[in-house]
Write a protein that holds these residues in place. Structure first.
Motif, PDB file in Angstrom:
ATOM      1  N   LEU A  87     -35.055  80.100  61.469  1.00  0.00           N
ATOM      2  CA  LEU A  87     -36.241  79.733  62.243  1.00  0.00           C
ATOM      3  C   LEU A  87     -37.492  80.084  61.438  1.00  0.00           C
ATOM      4  N   VAL A  91     -37.213  81.472  70.865  1.00  0.00           N
ATOM      5  CA  VAL A  91     -38.344  81.760  69.983  1.00  0.00           C
ATOM      6  C   VAL A  91     -39.235  82.832  70.596  1.00  0.00           C
ATOM      7  N   LEU A  99     -41.338  79.190  61.369  1.00  0.00           N
ATOM      8  CA  LEU A  99     -42.335  78.511  62.213  1.00  0.00           C
ATOM      9  C   LEU A  99     -43.452  77.916  61.370  1.00  0.00           C
ATOM     10  N   ASP A 100     -43.879  76.710  61.745  1.00  0.00           N
ATOM     11  CA  ASP A 100     -45.101  76.178  61.149  1.00  0.00           C
ATOM     12  C   ASP A 100     -46.267  76.691  61.989  1.00  0.00           C
ATOM     13  N   ARG A 143     -48.790  77.696  69.322  1.00  0.00           N
ATOM     14  CA  ARG A 143     -48.486  77.215  70.676  1.00  0.00           C
ATOM     15  C   ARG A 143     -47.746  78.318  71.432  1.00  0.00           C
ATOM     16  N   VAL A 144     -46.782  78.959  70.749  1.00  0.00           N
ATOM     17  CA  VAL A 144     -46.037  80.037  71.403  1.00  0.00           C
ATOM     18  C   VAL A 144     -46.970  81.189  71.726  1.00  0.00           C
ATOM     19  N   HIS A 169     -47.298  67.677  71.671  1.00  0.00           N
ATOM     20  CA  HIS A 169     -46.981  68.384  72.916  1.00  0.00           C
ATOM     21  C   HIS A 169     -48.211  69.055  73.483  1.00  0.00           C
ATOM     22  N   GLU A 170     -49.015  69.636  72.581  1.00  0.00           N
ATOM     23  CA  GLU A 170     -50.188  70.347  73.036  1.00  0.00           C
ATOM     24  C   GLU A 170     -51.155  69.382  73.722  1.00  0.00           C
ATOM     25  N   PHE A 219     -57.759  74.256  71.488  1.00  0.00           N
ATOM     26  CA  PHE A 219     -56.712  74.925  70.727  1.00  0.00           C
ATOM     27  C   PHE A 219     -57.209  75.262  69.326  1.00  0.00           C
ATOM     28  N   SER A 222     -45.609  67.318  65.756  1.00  0.00           N
ATOM     29  CA  SER A 222     -44.977  67.321  67.080  1.00  0.00           C
ATOM     30  C   SER A 222     -45.628  68.385  67.969  1.00  0.00           C
ATOM     31  N   ALA A 223     -46.031  69.501  67.383  1.00  0.00           N
ATOM     32  CA  ALA A 223     -46.697  70.536  68.189  1.00  0.00           C
ATOM     33  C   ALA A 223     -48.006  69.981  68.752  1.00  0.00           C
ATOM     34  N   LYS A 235     -37.048  81.953  76.208  1.00  0.00           N
ATOM     35  CA  LYS A 235     -36.656  80.996  75.169  1.00  0.00           C
ATOM     36  C   LYS A 235     -36.358  81.773  73.895  1.00  0.00           C
ATOM     37  N   GLY A 257     -48.591  75.357  63.651  1.00  0.00           N
ATOM     38  CA  GLY A 257     -48.838  74.677  64.924  1.00  0.00           C
ATOM     39  C   GLY A 257     -47.964  75.245  66.021  1.00  0.00           C
ATOM     40  N   ASN A 258     -46.679  75.302  65.772  1.00  0.00           N
ATOM     41  CA  ASN A 258     -45.771  75.798  66.793  1.00  0.00           C
ATOM     42  C   ASN A 258     -45.945  77.291  67.019  1.00  0.00           C
ATOM     43  N   SER A 279     -47.622  69.386  77.600  1.00  0.00           N
ATOM     44  CA  SER A 279     -46.225  69.499  78.006  1.00  0.00           C
ATOM     45  C   SER A 279     -45.733  70.913  77.776  1.00  0.00           C
ATOM     46  N   THR A 280     -44.709  71.264  78.461  1.00  0.00           N
ATOM     47  CA  THR A 280     -44.176  72.604  78.329  1.00  0.00           C
ATOM     48  C   THR A 280     -42.928  72.604  77.479  1.00  0.00           C
ATOM     49  N   ALA A 281     -42.751  71.526  76.741  1.00  0.00           N
ATOM     50  CA  ALA A 281     -41.528  71.417  75.948  1.00  0.00           C
ATOM     51  C   ALA A 281     -41.409  72.606  75.017  1.00  0.00           C
ATOM     52  N   PRO A 282     -40.217  73.078  74.808  1.00  0.00           N
ATOM     53  CA  PRO A 282     -40.020  74.227  73.929  1.00  0.00           C
ATOM     54  C   PRO A 282     -40.492  73.877  72.527  1.00  0.00           C
ATOM     55  N   GLU A 283     -41.082  74.838  71.867  1.00  0.00           N
ATOM     56  CA  GLU A 283     -41.737  74.530  70.601  1.00  0.00           C
ATOM     57  C   GLU A 283     -40.774  74.214  69.460  1.00  0.00           C
ATOM     58  N   PRO A 284     -40.218  75.226  68.845  1.00  0.00           N
ATOM     59  CA  PRO A 284     -39.420  74.865  67.681  1.00  0.00           C
ATOM     60  C   PRO A 284     -37.971  74.741  68.103  1.00  0.00           C
ATOM     61  N   PHE A 319     -54.820  68.623  66.779  1.00  0.00           N
ATOM     62  CA  PHE A 319     -54.725  69.466  67.970  1.00  0.00           C
ATOM     63  C   PHE A 319     -55.965  69.302  68.845  1.00  0.00           C
ATOM     64  N   GLY A 370     -43.483  69.679  62.049  1.00  0.00           N
ATOM     65  CA  GLY A 370     -43.747  70.702  63.063  1.00  0.00           C
ATOM     66  C   GLY A 370     -45.139  70.561  63.651  1.00  0.00           C
ATOM     67  N   MET A 371     -46.141  70.453  62.772  1.00  0.00           N
ATOM     68  CA  MET A 371     -47.523  70.390  63.244  1.00  0.00           C
ATOM     69  C   MET A 371     -47.757  69.131  64.063  1.00  0.00           C
TER      70      MET A 371
END
Lengths: 895, 118
Positions: B44, B14, B46-47, B53-54, A67-68, A23, A63-64, B12, B49-50, A72-77, A19, A60-61
């Motif tokens: 759902l 989430v 969450l890990d 981010r949220v 994006h971070e 962050f 890809s997060a 969204k 990281g995500n 990008s503003t892509a939706p997270e999960p 990251f 998850g980590m």
């Protein structure tokens, strides 16, 4: 898994490091907390939950983080866990569709990871795993050293123990111990047992209490005190059938009844000690006097540091303590000249010090092998990537994002490496058995080599990390290869991007260089062992059988009784067919013991500040020299008549003679055993000079010197029997046993080995690394051959069209073949050039650890280079011949 | 100045889950993971990281905030930060739930749902 639930594994930290910094600063700690909690909960639910968590966290980590980083503003999960299985299934299908690729990749990684895990298990078991005692980090050993007298480790004396215990604040408790052998059992069924004689605090220093009965008390150590014994659990279980009422029963030790006072816990093991019985360390009052503080050598001191006391503090207290006691020592100048010091070191570190460099080197070699394996699999992926570039380009063109491609590739590499790690564990189980065959149990703590949670956890972390690394590298290659490019250059089987080819070639060069370093290292080690085996030990080792007996004090109280025993034994042995000479000695070469003591030479007083030097000292009787076939250089051997008449004569070796009488004339000179001259009529006259023998190891070149005294003047109850045989020595083992039994039926003959076997055993520490390094480099060579073959085959398959055209317009097949072989050879040449510097450097490191390694490794490097070139040549021949066999009409017709 | 909560709509999925979890009570990170997992029937999970981010995004948008006080019941979590719904967050959540209610209750929606439910 226990330790994993309290602090997050390194892998999570790696993921977190992906990251952006801001962050991490804001949320890093919290992320760790959340993961720790998740891991704890998953651990409680079992292995599938832990695997699921890791899979989810990895994807998850990463890809997060992706994006971070891109902001990008892509939706997270996006994908709930149900959908992820689809991805996994898809990955498995893709891998199953290319079985040759998958098998090669998995086998390569499994082999490399298995090798690493094997060596790491040894490193972990020997170097890292704490000793099995409570708070074992506080256990130290304290030994006397006299570096300028050639005596590096002289243990600690009985006097040291009595003057230090309770008087050095840095130590909570300290204890003295020595190993010994005794004869246990009733007449007719005696056995020799290794024992430890220990001071009363020995067990409390270690933090161990007997499960039955008690430990030793102060009164047990008084001379002539009650004979008591503490049993280890295995002895109690095997010899006393685990009798709960064993305490109070008696055991005959050296013919005397000893009362069993305690039984130790089952898991008790002191270092690699073979002792199954513990006896109190009995000492005479005069040995406890401080004037005897420098007569140590056979005993060792251990201590437990008091809470909060550092090693430095303990060392300075011991130094001060020594200074006080040395003040009144009449020999203090001589002791100071010898560089005397008592050193405090952690018990574990000191015990494994001899094996640490070898293990570290082997681990480095294994890691290098893993790097080669990863590089090799990476190359396989790159080759395959060429054919997948189109697929990914199409996917990107229709809207797949970079992260999708990363996820797809990383998923694939992860699945492969995890599979390989599982197989690698199986390889490691085999590897540990192999280490056992190589004699690992004879290494310090070597018998506890095993796979445990730490090693397997480490393997899992390495697998996951290498999977991610590999995946990211391959994905990066795909992403850089812009979509349009791939579509264009992949349109027909024309030459693919130069960039891609350069990457593949660079990867192969790296692999060749790494393999070359490993190969060169292995050939250096093998060369070192061969050099050692060429060294003559100073006697003829073939057809020589040696064994050991310990004469118990109870039945051999007087010198006369020992003398009569030896005479009867000599008669019995000489009457045995197949034995041509028989002698007795207090020590034999390469026995693992190096008994040194000083000798003061008449007419050669010590210069100011010069220290007496320790030389090897032997007491010999019978035809020792004849049996050993130690060449006589001057004068005569010691004879039976010398012992009988009590003549004070001795024989020295050539090193000793050269040191004191460099211009000759050793015969007739006189010397005193010990550091200081005594009364004139106590001097020993030199009657002979013999060749020097290797005592401590074949590698020793310290020019130590040796003095042989008549056994009667160098009396010791533990004696070696040395027999020169006219048959294979092992065939005579039973006969020699029978001869000893005929003289004393209660006396067991132990440590019965041919001299060649002793030499062999002494080489374990050199030969095992050489064997292992050879295995490593063989695997590395195989992988490099595979890599070369893969790269060239791919090149040929990509350029079929071009080759076809060239052959059609008149190129001869031989030319085509030569062209591809040349590509292979050019890569080998670059790889060797890169590797040679590394090989040279590693040679220097190896030499520092194993001195028998040749000084200039040119021969070894040349051999390695030739082998490397031949292997790569062979690997490039196959694809080149396929290129030459291309039939133009077939290739062109397919268009 | 009151910001119209509707600029944040639609939420969204989430985000909705997270705001719902905080509407009940203040929670720390792991508490959120657990609550969301339970609320979605394990769909759902969450890990870290995500999750963060949220959280970062919702903090930036002013929908949630760090809570100053820590519930006394939590004895062990020295370093744990708790999050709470802001006033704006509460209004956005209410607006989103209203939007969903309208959507679900619309006659056309009901008819469709009936057609596709087997």
């Amino acid at each position: 898994m226990d330790d994993m639930s309290t602090c997050p594994p390194a892998l999570f930290r790696i993921l977190r490091a992906l990251f952006p910094r801001a962050f991490r600063d804001a949320f890093g700690e919290e992320m760790e907390e959340v993961f720790t909690a998740q891991l704890r909960e998953a651990t409680a639910r079992g292995v599938p939950a832990v695997l699921g968590l890791w899979l989810r966290t990895l994807t998850g980590m990463s890809s997060a983080a992706w994006h971070e980083r891109r902001g990008s503003t892509a939706p997270e999960p996006r994908a709930p866990s149900g959908m992820r299985w689809g991805v996994v299934r898809h990955t498995i299908r893709r891998l199953a569709a290319a079985p040759a690729f998958t098998l090669t990749a998995v086998a390569t990684m499994a082999l490399c990871m298995g090798v690493n895990l094997t060596i790491f298990a040894a490193v972990e078991s020997i170097l890292l795993r704490p000793l099995p005692f409570p708070d074992s980090g506080r256990l130290v050993t304290i030994y006397n050293t006299y570096p300028r007298a050639n005596v590096m480790d002289d243990g600690a004396s009985v006097a040291n123990y009595y003057e230090r215990r309770g008087r050095v604040a840095a130590f909570e408790a300290l204890a003295l111990y020595k190993t010994d052998a005794v004869i246990v059992g009733e007449t007719g069924s005696t056995e020799r047992e290794f024992v430890m004689r220990v001071s009363p605090e020995f067990f409390s220093v270690l933090g161990v209490a007997p499960t039955l009965g008690r430990a030793f008390r102060e009164e047990d150590t008084a001379p002539g005190a009650g004979s008591v014994v503490v049993l280890t659990e295995p002895y109690w279980r095997q010899q006393l059938s685990g009798d709960r009422n064993a305490v109070g029963r008696t055991l005959r030790v050296n013919g005397t009844p000893y009362v069993i006072v305690g039984v130790l816990p089952r898991e008790f093991a002191f270092l690699s000690s073979q002792a199954r019985l513990f006896l109190p360390y009995v000492s005479a009052a005069q040995d406890r006097q401080s004037v005897r503080r420098h007569s140590g050598s056979s005993s060792q001191m251990i201590a437990r540091l008091a809470g909060g006391v550092s090693l430095e503090e303990a060392q300075s207290q011991i130094d001060n303590h020594n200074a006080v006691f040395e003040r009144d020592n009449p020999q203090r100048q001589m002791i100071a000249d010898a560089g005397f010091r008592s050193v405090v070191v952690p018990l574990h570190r000191k015990y494994v010090a001899s094996i640490r460099p070898v293990l570290v080197l082997l681990q480095a070699g294994a890691i290098m092998l893993l790097a080669i394996g990863i590089v090799n699999v990476g190359n396989l992926f790159l080759i395959r990537a060429g054919s997948r570039a189109r697929e990914f380009a199409v996917r990107r063109a229709i809207g797949a994002r970079g992260s999708d491609i990363v996820a797809a590739v990383v998923g694939e590499t992860l699945l492969l490496t995890v599979l390989a790690a599982a197989l690698g564990v199986a390889v490691a189980y085999g590897g540990i058995t192999f280490l056992g065959d190589l004699g690992a149990a004879r290494l310090p703590l070597g018998s506890r080599i095993s796979l445990n949670a730490t090693s397997i956890g480490g393997a899992a972390a390495v697998a996951l990390a290498s999977g991610i690394l590999l995946g990211l590298a391959v994905a990066a290659w795909h992403l850089r290869d812009a979509a349009g490019d791939a579509l264009r250059s992949g349109s027909r089987a024309a030459t693919t991007g130069r960039q891609a080819q350069r990457t593949r070639h660079a990867v192969l060069v790296a692999q060749i260089a790494l393999s070359f370093i490993l190969l060169a290292g292995a050939s250096l080690l093998v060369g070192g062992v061969r050099n050692l085996m060429r060294i003559t030990p100073g006697f003829r080792s073939a057809q020589l059988l040696t064994g050991q007996v310990s004469l118990p004090f109870v039945r051999y109280r007087t010198g006369a009784s020992v003398q009569s025993f030896l005479e009867r034994l000599t008669t019995a042995v000489r009457a045995t067919p197949g034995i041509s000479a028989f002698g007795i000695a207090t020590n034999v070469p390469l026995s693992g013991n190096a008994m040194k003591s000083a000798a003061a030479v008449v007419g050669k007083p010590l210069r100011r500040g010069e220290s007496p030097r320790g030389v090897y000292s032997y007491g010999v009787a019978g035809e020792y020299f004849q049996a050993m076939e130690i060449p006589l250089i001057e004068g005569r051997y010691l004879t039976a008549a010398d012992a009988a008449s009590g003549a004070r004569v001795c024989v020295v070796d050539e090193e000793f003679a050269r040191r004191y009488w460099p211009s000759g004339g050793a015969i007739g000179q006189r010397l005193f055993p010990g550091g200081t001259p005594g009364a004139a009529d106590e001097a020993f006259t030199v009657v002979g000079v013999v060749a020097a023998v290797k005592q401590a190891s074949l590698a020793e070149n310290g020019r130590i010197g040796a003095v042989y005294y008549p056994y009667s003047d160098r009396f010791d109850r533990a004696i070696y029997l040395v027999t020169r045989t006219t048959l294979a020595p092992d065939a005579l083992q039973a006969d020699l046993r029978r001869a000893v039994r005929s003289v004393d039926p209660e006396l067991p003959l132990n440590n019965l080995k041919s001299m060649e076997r002793r030499i062999d055993d002494s080489l374990v520490a050199q030969r095992s690394p050489a064997v292992l390094a050879s295995v490593f480099s063989a695997v590395a060579l195989l992988l490099t051959a595979l890599g070369t073959y893969g790269v060239l085959s791919y090149a040929v398959s990509q350029r079929r069209r071009e080759i076809g055209i060239r052959i059609a317009v008149g190129a001869r097949p031989a030319q085509v073949q030569a062209q591809f072989v040349a590509v292979g050879l050019r890569l080998v040449a670059i790889g060797l050039a890169v590797g040679i510097a590394g090989a040279w450097a590693s040679g220097r490191v190896l030499r520092a650890q194993l001195p028998a390694i040749p000084l200039t490794p040119i021969a070894a490097l040349a051999v390695a280079a030739v082998v490397m070139t031949l292997i790569c040549l062979a690997a490039s021949l196959l694809p080149s011949r396929r290129a030459a066999a291309i039939v133009p009409t077939e290739v062109l017709a397919r268009d | 100045m009151a910001i119209d909560p509707r600029v944040h709509l639609p939420l969204k999925p989430v985000d909705l889950e997270l705001l719902l979890a905080l509407a009940e009570e203040e929670r720390h990170g792991y508490g959120l993971v657990q609550e969301i997992s339970a609320h979605t029937g394990g769909l759902l999970v969450l890990d870290p990281g995500n999750l963060y981010r949220v959280i970062k995004r919702l903090l930036n948008d002013g929908l949630i905030a760090e809570s100053g006080g820590r519930p006394a019941a939590d004895a062990d979590g020295e370093r744990r930060r708790y999050y709470k719904l802001t006033v704006l967050g509460g209004r956005v959540l209410a607006a989103e739930l209203e939007r969903l209610r309208t959507l679900v209750n619309a006659p056309a929606t009901r008819a469709l749902a009936r057609r596709w439910t087997t």
